[in-house]
Design an enzyme around this catalytic site. Structure first.
Site, PDB file in Angstrom:
ATOM      1  N   LYS A 208      16.221   0.902   0.153  1.00  0.00           N
ATOM      2  CA  LYS A 208      17.201   1.644  -0.643  1.00  0.00           C
ATOM      3  C   LYS A 208      18.028   2.567   0.267  1.00  0.00           C
ATOM      4  O   LYS A 208      19.240   2.583   0.225  1.00  0.00           O
ATOM      5  CB  LYS A 208      16.462   2.447  -1.714  1.00  0.00           C
ATOM      6  CG  LYS A 208      17.358   3.220  -2.642  1.00  0.00           C
ATOM      7  CD  LYS A 208      16.539   3.844  -3.778  1.00  0.00           C
ATOM      8  CE  LYS A 208      17.384   4.810  -4.567  1.00  0.00           C
ATOM      9  NZ  LYS A 208      16.661   5.444  -5.666  1.00  0.00           N
ATOM     10  N   GLU A 214       9.453   2.471   9.014  1.00  0.00           N
ATOM     11  CA  GLU A 214       8.703   1.217   9.112  1.00  0.00           C
ATOM     12  C   GLU A 214       9.639   0.012   8.971  1.00  0.00           C
ATOM     13  O   GLU A 214       9.574  -0.948   9.737  1.00  0.00           O
ATOM     14  CB  GLU A 214       7.641   1.131   7.996  1.00  0.00           C
ATOM     15  CG  GLU A 214       6.508   2.120   8.109  1.00  0.00           C
ATOM     16  CD  GLU A 214       6.784   3.446   7.414  1.00  0.00           C
ATOM     17  OE1 GLU A 214       7.979   3.800   7.238  1.00  0.00           O
ATOM     18  OE2 GLU A 214       5.808   4.130   7.059  1.00  0.00           O
ATOM     19  N   GLY A 270      12.692   3.477  -6.339  1.00  0.00           N
ATOM     20  CA  GLY A 270      12.082   2.408  -5.536  1.00  0.00           C
ATOM     21  C   GLY A 270      11.022   1.634  -6.302  1.00  0.00           C
ATOM     22  O   GLY A 270      11.018   0.402  -6.334  1.00  0.00           O
ATOM     23  N   GLU A 356       2.477   7.168  -8.091  1.00  0.00           N
ATOM     24  CA  GLU A 356       3.610   7.852  -7.476  1.00  0.00           C
ATOM     25  C   GLU A 356       4.440   8.526  -8.573  1.00  0.00           C
ATOM     26  O   GLU A 356       5.058   9.567  -8.354  1.00  0.00           O
ATOM     27  CB  GLU A 356       4.469   6.862  -6.686  1.00  0.00           C
ATOM     28  CG  GLU A 356       5.390   7.527  -5.694  1.00  0.00           C
ATOM     29  CD  GLU A 356       6.071   6.543  -4.765  1.00  0.00           C
ATOM     30  OE1 GLU A 356       5.385   5.934  -3.927  1.00  0.00           O
ATOM     31  OE2 GLU A 356       7.289   6.371  -4.873  1.00  0.00           O
ATOM     32  N   HIS A 387     -18.517  -9.380 -10.182  1.00  0.00           N
ATOM     33  CA  HIS A 387     -19.622  -9.540  -9.236  1.00  0.00           C
ATOM     34  C   HIS A 387     -19.664  -8.409  -8.226  1.00  0.00           C
ATOM     35  O   HIS A 387     -20.329  -8.510  -7.204  1.00  0.00           O
ATOM     36  CB  HIS A 387     -19.513 -10.901  -8.533  1.00  0.00           C
ATOM     37  CG  HIS A 387     -19.653 -12.031  -9.498  1.00  0.00           C
ATOM     38  ND1 HIS A 387     -20.831 -12.663  -9.746  1.00  0.00           N
ATOM     39  CD2 HIS A 387     -18.738 -12.597 -10.336  1.00  0.00           C
ATOM     40  CE1 HIS A 387     -20.652 -13.599 -10.675  1.00  0.00           C
ATOM     41  NE2 HIS A 387     -19.383 -13.562 -11.058  1.00  0.00           N
ATOM     42  N   LYS A 507       7.324  10.724   5.104  1.00  0.00           N
ATOM     43  CA  LYS A 507       8.379  10.095   5.905  1.00  0.00           C
ATOM     44  C   LYS A 507       8.808  11.013   7.062  1.00  0.00           C
ATOM     45  O   LYS A 507       9.275  10.546   8.084  1.00  0.00           O
ATOM     46  CB  LYS A 507       9.590   9.770   5.025  1.00  0.00           C
ATOM     47  CG  LYS A 507       9.359   8.593   4.074  1.00  0.00           C
ATOM     48  CD  LYS A 507      10.640   8.160   3.380  1.00  0.00           C
ATOM     49  CE  LYS A 507      10.394   6.971   2.478  1.00  0.00           C
ATOM     50  NZ  LYS A 507      11.607   6.428   1.881  1.00  0.00           N
TER      51      LYS A 507
HETATM   52  C1  G6Q Z   1       9.305   4.488  -4.402  1.00  0.00           C
HETATM   53  C2  G6Q Z   1       9.217   5.355  -3.238  1.00  0.00           C
HETATM   54  C3  G6Q Z   1       8.905   4.673  -1.934  1.00  0.00           C
HETATM   55  C4  G6Q Z   1      10.070   3.875  -1.353  1.00  0.00           C
HETATM   56  C5  G6Q Z   1       9.746   3.489   0.079  1.00  0.00           C
HETATM   57  C6  G6Q Z   1      10.831   2.672   0.721  1.00  0.00           C
HETATM   58  O1  G6Q Z   1       9.568   4.860  -5.514  1.00  0.00           O
HETATM   59  O2  G6Q Z   1      10.342   6.142  -3.131  1.00  0.00           O
HETATM   60  O3  G6Q Z   1       7.789   3.821  -2.043  1.00  0.00           O
HETATM   61  O4  G6Q Z   1      10.339   2.760  -2.129  1.00  0.00           O
HETATM   62  O5  G6Q Z   1       9.496   4.636   0.820  1.00  0.00           O
HETATM   63  O6  G6Q Z   1      12.043   3.356   0.731  1.00  0.00           O
HETATM   64  P1  G6Q Z   1      13.369   2.616   1.106  1.00  0.00           P
HETATM   65  O7  G6Q Z   1      13.621   1.559   0.090  1.00  0.00           O
HETATM   66  O8  G6Q Z   1      14.449   3.660   1.114  1.00  0.00           O
HETATM   67  O9  G6Q Z   1      13.158   2.013   2.463  1.00  0.00           O
END
Ligand code: G6Q
Length: 546
Positions: A208, A214, A270, A356, A387, A507
């Site tokens: 996003k 990462e 997200g 979250e 199990h 982050k």
């Molecule tokens: C979701 C969170 C988080 C996010 C990731 C990836 O609601 O905000 O899990 O989706 O940190 O973020 P980006 O899409 O910005 O890379």
């Protein structure tokens, strides 16, 4: 919104005293007192049949919970979300994942602009692109068709696509390989690409913000891997990389042409984005028609949530039951137990969606919450869980409400084996509710000393969801059901279910430590003594390997 203390409200107090009165009442008694309970405490909506009769509730409980929801403004807040108000107050954003699945002729206005045409424009672009890739018309740099799709993303930009791919594998293109890379651990990327030919591989970089450490690290690794294999020609990037993001500038900086970018909007959180362009891998796997079918399932549950009366409303009921156990019984967790191997990633997906969203310690007004919020969600598909950890659910000292999910029809042949699967589901919910009393254990000839060990007390609450068949539509309805159940809980607690400041902190934290690990000269460390020592030990250990 004025925020009053939840515990001091008359509706809460009424529930607390009702809970005291109900203590000691067993499910056995509740069923004995109402022979129709198993067909009365059920509700059906958008193709999901929910049996909530095996919960520790009476008609009074349900009435009081509904009264609490009303008093806390849950239904007004639901309307505010659907209307496009900025219900994500701390980020000052609308929360409109419901617009991602709105039909073309619906109007949802944000800041004076109808967003539905934009949503469908992106869906149409995704569909055209997917058809090109699936048909082989889209060629890699060396002219080969795409056979492998690797989606790179993390958190909300990964868990949904992974879950949906696994859940809908039955409908996916079997002559194509789909993989997902999320962890910054290089192992994730190396193992995902080890046996693939770069000339036939398409990367979808999902982020996003397009700034996530990462994802960018993995996207750069992918770029290097691809260019190295394809002779270093930068022009290859256009054929092997597409981006899904809200941040066109960063996408361009990375080197992906915005022609190859699929957008979404800041009003999609997200963890609520698997039905946006973030789901491009899902569309590539199951095709545009299947993806639209999934959206129709989401939408059907949205309509149900918005219009069904509260006492027949699945997300409202599930949300309220969750509050009942979390806040009155002190249950800390909820187990989600899908009796469908294809849903093996569903509990992991729900962990992010639920925890979250509702893992919050202050109200919208910034005051500390005065009751526990966000229960811990976990689970595994049945029958495997039976199990292992079911032992604790049956005979442990903790109350663990469970959601069982089953399907009437199997997707794979061997119908007899599907009966075995479903027999286990029904038997488990029955055993959890009614247990195995001492008299029965004795009657079976068990020696007296062993009897207490073999007794199962029962009275363990469960929901059972039955759906006809695991289709893309069914998956959409199930995800939307949990999305809205999370909403109901957050609205009742007056918390912001749509921000994630704890994740944002994560982050930022590593950014300070990275140079301390990478500097050639010994850094001057200013952390606590534990963190300082750990960093020094790591540096020494790594040097030994160099
Ligand atoms: C979701 C969170 C988080 C996010 C990731 C990836 O609601 O905000 O899990 O989706 O940190 O973020 P980006 O899409 O910005 O890379």
């Amino acid at each position: 919104m004025t925020v009053s203390s939840l515990r001091s409200s008359p509706e809460w107090k009424a529930l607390a005293s009702h809970w005291h009165g109900l203590r000691g009442t067993t499910l056995k008694e509740l069923f004995a007192g109402d022979p129709a309970r198993g067909t009365r405490l059920v509700v059906e909506g958008a193709g999901v049949y929910l049996d909530y009769s095996k919960n520790l509730v009476t008609a009074d409980t349900l009435r009081l919970l509904q009264r609490l929801a009303k008093a806390r403004g849950v239904f007004g807040r639901r309307e505010a979300m659907f209307r496009g108000d900025r219900v994500n107050e701390t980020e000052h954003r609308a929360v409109l994942h419901i617009a991602l699945r709105a039909p073309r002729d619906e109007r949802i206005v944000v800041d004076g602009k109808d967003v539905v045409p934009e949503v469908h424009a992106v869906l149409d672009r995704m569909a055209a692109f997917s058809e090109k890739v699936r048909s082989g018309e889209w060629r890699g740099h060396s002219g080969k068709p795409i056979r492998n799709v690797i989606s790179i993303g993390i958190g909300g930009s990964d868990l949904g696509p992974v879950m949906a791919y696994e859940a809908l594998k039955h409908y996916s293109r079997r002559d194509m390989t789909f993989r997902f890379v999320s962890n910054v651990d290089p192992t994730d990327f190396v193992e995902a690409t080890a046996d693939l030919d770069a000339a036939e591989t398409l990367f979808i970089v999902c982020s996003k913000t397009f700034t996530t450490l990462e994802t960018l690290a993995n996207a750069h690794a992918a770029r290097d891997w691809c260019l190295q294999a394809l002779g270093g020609d930068e022009a290859a990037v256009a054929k092997h990389f597409v981006a899904v993001s809200t941040n066109a500038d960063e996408v361009t900086k990375f080197g992906i042409d915005t022609d190859n970018m699929f957008g979404f909007w800041d009003w999609v959180g997200g963890r609520y984005s698997m039905d946006s362009a973030i789901g491009l891998s899902t569309m590539l796997a199951i095709g545009p028609a299947g993806f639209r079918e999934m959206l129709a399932g989401f939408h059907a549950m949205d309509v149900h949530f918005r219009t069904a009366p509260p006492e027949k409303n699945l997300p409202v009921l599930m949300g309220l039951l969750s509050i009942w156990y979390n806040d009155f019984f002190g249950a800390q967790t909820v187990a989600v137990l899908p009796y469908a191997q294809y849903l093996k990633r569903f509990p992991a997906y729900l962990q992010q969606l639920t925890m979250e969203s509702n893992g919050k310690h202050v109200t919208l007004g910034g005051a500390p919450v005065d009751c526990p919020t966000g229960p811990i969600y976990w689970g595994e598909p049945g029958t495997n869980g039976q199990h292992s950890f079911y032992q604790l659910i049956h005979q442990g000292t903790r109350l663990i409400p469970c959601d069982f999910i089953g399907f009437n029809q199997p997707l794979n042949a061997m119908a007899g084996q599907h009966d075995l699967l479903m027999a286990n589901l029904f038997a488990q919910t029955e055993a959890l509710a009614f247990g195995k009393p001492a008299e029965q254990v004795r009657r079976e000839g068990t020696p007296q000393w062993l009897v207490p060990h073999r007794v199962c007390e029962g009275n363990r609450p469960t929901n059972t969801m039955l759906v006809e068949r695991l289709t893309p539509r069914a998956l959409g309805t199930l995800v939307a059901l949990y999305e809205h159940s999370v909403f109901v809980q957050g609205a009742l607690w007056h918390i912001d279910s749509f921000d994630q400041w704890g994740v944002e902190l994560g982050k930022q934290l590593a950014k300070k430590v990275i140079p301390e690990l990478q500097d050639r000269s010994e850094p001057s460390l200013q952390h606590d003594s534990s963190t300082n020592a750990l960093i020094r030990r790591y540096r020494r250990g790594r040097e030994r390997a160099e």
